[in-house]
Motif scaffolding. Sequence first.
Motif, short mmCIF file in Angstrom:
data_model
loop_
_atom_site.label_atom_id
_atom_site.label_comp_id
_atom_site.label_asym_id
_atom_site.label_seq_id
_atom_site.Cartn_x
_atom_site.Cartn_y
_atom_site.Cartn_z
N LEU A 86 0.83 -1.20 0.00
CA LEU A 86 0.00 0.00 0.00
C LEU A 86 0.87 1.26 0.00
O LEU A 86 0.49 2.28 -0.58
N TRP A 100 -6.59 5.05 -2.59
CA TRP A 100 -6.80 3.67 -2.18
C TRP A 100 -8.26 3.53 -1.79
O TRP A 100 -8.74 4.24 -0.91
N VAL A 105 -7.86 -2.28 -2.39
CA VAL A 105 -7.09 -3.02 -1.38
C VAL A 105 -7.47 -4.50 -1.46
O VAL A 105 -6.60 -5.38 -1.37
#
Length: 164
Positions: A86, A100, A105
């Motif tokens: 990430l 994001w 994710v």
Amino acid sequence: MRYPQGGGLTAERQQFREELRLKAAERFAQGEASSAIAKDLRVSVRSVQRWRQMWDEGGPRALRSQGPASLPRLSQKQFAQLEAELAKGPAAHGWEDQRWTLSRVKTVIGRRFHLTYTIQGVRKLLVRNGWSCQVPARRAIERDDEAVAGWVKEVWPCAEDSRR
């Protein structure tokens, strides 16, 4: 009730609850009434009745803690790897903008660890590990309030269905 890690009981709380059940078991052996036990231990009568039934079927051993209801699907080591992924940003994973989202994710988890999570599961995973939603602290300098007002008057009514 909300729990510290987003679900389940902490180890200390599990131990405390187990001790309550075992105290109740001692009193079951003495023949005390469920209502008196519930009042003294500050739990519901229904819980004591449930414990008594378990005790009748399996003795004090049946009242011992069974451990956590489920184990996390991503280990701490894997979550650290996810955080590293990430940190690279969405562009490194093929998305054009730098946002994001939970679905992104989820996709990264699927690609990297070959695990399937739901959107809600991803959210719980992130919250459990100290992540939160981020919103801008201030408005962007580039924001054009006139363009936004025009969009709200002209485009939005066309995009929104009538409520009838």
